[in-house]
Design a protein around this motif. Structure first.
Motif: not given
Ligand code: THU
Length: 134
Positions: A38-39, A57-61, A65-68, A94-96
């Motif tokens: 994810f970019t 932006t990349a992390l929230f995208k 979309e279900g990634e964890n 760190s959190d996500l």
């Protein structure tokens, strides 16, 4: 996915940076544990504090979309020196994303390898809400 490929993808994302105020373009490429990328780029706002960094932006995208589960994130800018994530992004990563690898790059494509625990030692996290609550 090689780090060179992540760099290429992060540089493509950087081209999409919306940064008319700072003129400071940033791109990020986040690799999930399952191998998806994810970019993100930084997106600024005329109400400056509403700006979002490339890393978030990349992390929230990805999360949306279900990634964890994540493996690493590479960050790029136009600067000759290495680009390092801001404090807000360190906390969110760190959190996500836990203690993922952070790859800092410079305009020559050189890389420095860090862990989030190097950049944000003694982090506050989800567990603290339970263990430290009175
Ligand atoms: N920025 C990022 O996107 N990531 C970082 O790690 C540092 C800062 C952005 C936010 C803002 O749009 C611009 O760079 C200048 O601070």
């Amino acid at each position: 996915m090689s780090n060179e490929n992540l760099l290429k993808l992060a540089r493509e994302a950087l081209q999409l940076s919306y940064s008319p105020y700072s003129q400071f373009r940033v791109g990020a490429a986040l690799l999930t544990s399952s191998g998806k990328v994810f970019t993100g780029c930084n997106i600024e706002n005329s109400s400056f504090s509403l700006t979002i960094c490339a890393e978030r932006t990349a992390l929230f995208k990805a999360v949306s979309e279900g990634e964890n589960s994540f493996s690493k994130i590479l960050i790029v800018s136009d600067a000759d020196d290495f680009i390092s994530p801001c404090g807000a992004c360190r906390q969110v990563l760190s959190d996500l994303a836990g203690d993922i690898e952070i790859i800092l790059t410079n305009s020559r494509g050189e890389m420095q390898y860090k862990k989030i625990s190097d950049l944000l030692p003694f982090a506050f996290g989800r567990a603290d809400l339970i263990t430290k609550r009175k």
